[in-house]
Scaffold this motif. Structure first.
Motif, mmCIF file in Angstrom:
data_model
loop_
_atom_site.group_PDB
_atom_site.id
_atom_site.type_symbol
_atom_site.label_atom_id
_atom_site.label_comp_id
_atom_site.label_asym_id
_atom_site.label_seq_id
_atom_site.Cartn_x
_atom_site.Cartn_y
_atom_site.Cartn_z
ATOM 1 N N ALA A 32 0.813 -1.211 0.000
ATOM 2 C CA ALA A 32 0.000 0.000 0.000
ATOM 3 C C ALA A 32 0.846 1.261 0.000
ATOM 4 N N VAL A 33 2.043 1.208 0.545
ATOM 5 C CA VAL A 33 2.742 2.457 0.787
ATOM 6 C C VAL A 33 3.998 2.659 -0.073
ATOM 7 N N SER A 34 4.602 1.589 -0.546
ATOM 8 C CA SER A 34 5.921 1.760 -1.161
ATOM 9 C C SER A 34 5.858 1.966 -2.681
ATOM 10 N N HIS A 35 6.962 2.500 -3.234
ATOM 11 C CA HIS A 35 7.102 2.602 -4.689
ATOM 12 C C HIS A 35 7.828 1.389 -5.237
ATOM 13 N N ARG A 36 8.779 0.918 -4.474
ATOM 14 C CA ARG A 36 9.652 -0.141 -4.963
ATOM 15 C C ARG A 36 9.891 -1.129 -3.832
ATOM 16 N N ILE A 37 10.128 -2.370 -4.195
ATOM 17 C CA ILE A 37 10.323 -3.408 -3.178
ATOM 18 C C ILE A 37 11.622 -4.143 -3.463
ATOM 19 N N ALA A 38 12.445 -4.316 -2.443
ATOM 20 C CA ALA A 38 13.630 -5.155 -2.575
ATOM 21 C C ALA A 38 13.478 -6.290 -1.573
ATOM 22 N N VAL A 39 13.781 -7.499 -1.993
ATOM 23 C CA VAL A 39 13.580 -8.656 -1.125
ATOM 24 C C VAL A 39 14.924 -9.285 -0.777
#
Lengths: 313, 532
Positions: free
Chosen positions: B222-229
């Motif tokens: 809901a809140v982020s622009h980009r995700i790193a795992v």
């Protein structure tokens, strides 16, 4: 009533304040260390070192104020040993503190004996003299009780104010109070936990040493073995009584001084039918009772006794 | 608003932070393995991973708490050129405009919020502090960001949400350009979390960059622009949030398909524990219960739904035998209890998974093996001639480590080195191996990642299948609706009668937890006190 007479005499309060003076230095010193999170049980030895070093400096030809500086430096030196052992090395503060007490006491006695191998009664110095301040010293009651003390007593009262000001009004005091509660908070704000704690312990120890110096340079005029006689330990208890606040520390020290002055006078009044040891116990018993009442809700600095290491989770 | 939140402002001169090839080892453990990460101006990046994946280590390196073995951290200067950041120096990180909000707050609780914020921002040797200017700047910051908190209260009097706001203000006060939040929602109620995310979006829109370390997927989406795992210390994936879907990220994090916990039909057995008209009045609504009637049966999971602080603590204390009711009775296997004693309760087969697993669940300075044995040192299994049999304890611990997949250096490692999820697995191993009759699970999966959470659920369902009664105290609706057979709602010390999970409407349950709606089936209960 004899008791009322004792309490109303200016000479009683003069004695109470004189007895309280070394304790004021000691409690303030212990309080500064503990506010930064380090218990300093080296206090008893640091008192001895201060008493010995200050007196010897004067005996060797230094001025009285020069002697105080030497005493403070000696205290700071033993404080530094305690700080290095407990802060960056994180050793047990109890063990290190008692070690410092043993070391400082023994070194003081050793130095004294080495310098004066043959004397049977210790040489005397000219100590601080009672002040004669125009107007103030002539005031009724308080003139005798407070303003006819020596300069060191006035210094102790000033130090209460200075310590309070530094702790509560300056950025340094804020950092010291924070580091005693949560060192991580201090580190996260970019300050050095080690520098703050070591600095507080060194300065606090120097203050303790002044308490010792008061005994050889103001209350008496010579150094004796065993003359500290547990005053350092009393200061540790008074710190809890004071809830780590300089103003309350002053009250605690005065209260203890009053108990002590009171028992001496009571001894002469009613000493015929009670052994003198009962009177000697009195200030300690009353202190324990006062401590029980106050310390139950004591708000300890949360990080007191807890070592902190950089980079450890 | 939400569509704007998903477009990432990404041009090369907007680059604010670049981590390159970060490697960090703790002994044999590789916490970070050649990790690269970039963050742009005004961007919210979510750093996802299971507990122990290396997220927090990476951020501690960024902030100078740890020094990386290899790799560099660079931050853009005022002209937008990347400059190397001095390693191991929090002050350098602060000066570069990096602010960090740790999962465990770094606030001195004896000081006010204002003092905590000012701490370290003024030259240290000054005769006076200037609080007027600081207060003006903070009032302005609070007005612009919507983060309001009473700055003159000592921090120990603030709620968790308020403490977090102080932490964020602390960073903003230092003109942070990059805000790092470590598990910001772990300690917040859902409402507090939602308001915090709204604030973050607002701040990001005004140019602040944010890294959120998280493991709750829905929030991050809901809140982020980009995700790193991250997984096992390596970066295993990176994507823009608009391209991401829940399931694939979960699998990326865990490294395999996440098993979905499902209840299988099972008829409940005899009642194990019954609370009959139990009242505990402690003056404080958080620690009191009023006329509570609940019964847990064999082979049944009874969910107690409620926002934390509504009497769950009193209920947990009572069931563990640590407190006794002022009025009412407690029956265990139909027998009325007269003596409330934790040891006695444990002997009766009641096991507990405590709410604060770090504080009440284990002894951090003791080893993993000792923590496994700690509740049963009196049992002959761990004794030899009256002394503790450390070989037996260690063997037992080794089994537990393998069976429950506790990731730790070994049975002799101090338990404090374990991550939250692994501590919980350790507690599960200790609790479940004794085949308890009743398991009191208090917020068992709070703060855990997807993998550990599903493991907790699987284990509780297994125990249920084996015939244990489970009382599950939780505020996580998904958890409650997935594994409970019956759900009762706790609010202000009152507990509704339990309802079969199948009959419950999710939004109605939420309203009941908030105390806004009374129990729909209340008229069927015999106790009038509940509806009053």
């Amino acid at each position: 009533m004899e008791i009322i007479d004792i309490l109303l005499a200016a000479s009683f309060w003069e004695a109470a304040i004189r007895i309280a003076t070394p304790l004021i230095f000691g409690v303030l010193g212990a309080l500064v260390c503990e506010r930064a999170g380090v218990l300093n049980l080296g206090i008893e030895g640091i008192f001895t070192a201060g008493a010995m070093a200050g007196w010897m400096a004067v005996w060797l030809g230094a001025g009285l104020w020069g002697g105080l500086l030497v005493a403070a430096l000696a205290g700071g030196f033993f404080g530094l040993i305690h700080a290095i052992l407990t802060v960056p090395l994180g050793l047990s503060q109890h063990v290190s503190g008692i070690g410092v007490t043993l070391l400082a006491t023994s070194l003081s006695y050793f130095t004294y004996r080495t310098a004066l191998p043959d004397v049977s009664s210790p040489p005397r110095i000219t100590p601080f003299q009672p002040l004669d301040i125009p107007v103030l010293s002539d005031l009724p009651f308080i003139g005798q009780a407070l303003f006819s003390q020596t300069a060191m007593t006035i210094l102790a009262f000033v130090l209460v104010f200075v310590t309070g000001w530094v702790l509560y009004r300056t950025p340094l005091g804020l950092a010291i109070r924070a580091v005693g509660d949560n060192p991580s908070a201090v580190e996260a704000q970019g300050l050095s936990v080690y520098a703050l704690r070591i600095g507080a312990v060194v300065v606090g120890s120097a203050m303790m040493a002044l308490g010792g110096a008061f005994l050889t340079m103001s209350a008496f005029d010579a150094f004796f073995f065993g003359m500290i006689n547990g005053r350092g330990w009393v200061c540790i208890a008074l710190t809890v009584f004071a809830s780590w606040r300089p103003g309350k520390a002053l009250i605690g020290a005065l209260l203890f001084g009053a108990f002590d002055a009171f028992q001496v006078r009571l001894q002469t009044e009613v000493g015929a039918f009670l052994p003198s040891q009962v009177f000697l116990m009195m200030p300690y018993i009353l202190s324990i009772i006062a401590l029980i009442v106050v310390a139950r809700k004591a708000d300890y600095p949360k990080a007191l006794l807890v070592p902190w290491f950089k980079g450890q989770r | 608003m939400s569509s704007a939140a998903h477009t990432s402002p990404k041009t090369s001169q907007d680059l604010l932070l670049s981590l390159a090839g970060i490697t960090k080892k703790f002994g044999p453990l590789i916490a970070n393995d050649a990790i690269d990460l970039t963050v742009h101006r005004g961007e919210i990046v979510a750093l996802l991973g299971e507990n122990g994946a290396g997220k927090t280590t990476l951020m501690n390196i960024l902030f100078g708490h740890y020094i990386a073995d290899e790799g560099t951290v660079s931050v853009a200067n005022q002209n937008g050129e990347l400059e190397l950041l001095e390693p191991g120096a929090p002050q350098a990180a602060l000066d570069a405009g990096i602010g960090m909000v740790h999962q465990h707050f770094t606030l001195a609780e004896n000081l006010t919020g204002l003092d905590n914020i000012i701490l370290g921002t003024e030259p240290i040797f000054r005769l006076r502090r200037d609080r007027t200017k600081a207060r003006a700047k903070l009032n302005d910051l609070m007005a612009r960001s919507g983060l309001s908190v009473d700055l003159d209260q000592p921090v120990h009097k603030l709620t968790v949400g308020e403490k977090q706001r102080v932490e964020i203000l602390k960073a903003l006060y230092r003109d942070a350009r990059l805000l790092v939040l470590d598990e910001p929602t772990a300690v917040l109620t859902p409402q507090e979390a939602e308001s915090m995310f709204a604030t973050l979006r607002k701040l990001a829109a005004s140019g602040l960059s944010v890294i959120i370390i998280a493991h709750k997927l829905a929030e991050v989406l809901a809140v982020s622009h980009r995700i790193a795992v991250l997984r096992g210390g390596k970066k295993v994936g990176e994507m823009t949030t608009s391209d991401a879907d829940h399931r694939s990220i979960a699998e990326l994090m865990v490294g395999h398909e996440v098993p979905v916990s499902r209840r299988t039909a099972r008829a409940p057995g005899n009642p194990v524990i019954s609370l009959i008209d139990v009242t505990i009045d402690r003056g404080d609504s958080r620690r009191s219960l009023h006329g509570v009637n609940i019964t847990a049966h064999e082979g049944e999971i009874l969910g107690i739904a409620g926002v934390s602080g509504n009497g769950q603590a009193a209920l947990a204390q009572l069931i563990a035998g640590l407190d006794k009711p002022d009025f009412g009775t407690v029956e265990i296997f139909g027998k009325k209890i007269t003596k409330f004693d934790a040891h006695q309760f444990a002997q009766n087969g009641i096991a507990r998974i405590p709410e604060d697993r770090h504080h009440d669940g284990m002894v951090g300075s003791m080893t993993v093996a000792e923590n496994i044995a700690i509740e049963d040192v009196r049992s002959p299994e761990y004794q030899k001639l009256g002394f503790l049999d450390f070989d037996a304890i260690r063997k037992r611990a080794e089994h537990a480590i393998t069976d429950y997949d506790v990731r730790c250096p070994g049975p002799d490692a101090p338990a404090r080195l374990l991550s939250g999820g692994n501590i919980q697995k350790l507690i599960l191993a200790r609790v479940l191996e004794k085949s308890p009759k009743l398991i009191l699970a208090n917020q068992p999966s709070r703060g855990l990642d997807v993998g550990a959470q599903s493991e907790v659920h699987r284990r509780l369902l297994e125990a249920r299948q084996a015939g244990a009664a489970v009382i599950l105290i939780s505020e996580d609706l998904d958890e409650l609706l997935t594994i409970s057979d019956q759900i009762a709602v706790i609010h202000a010390g009152h507990i509704t009668s339990s309802m079969a999970t199948e009959t419950i409407d999710r939004s109605e349950l939420g309203l009941m937890m908030a105390g806004q709606k009374k129990h729909a089936h209340a008229d069927t209960t015999k106790n009038a006190g509940e509806t009053a």
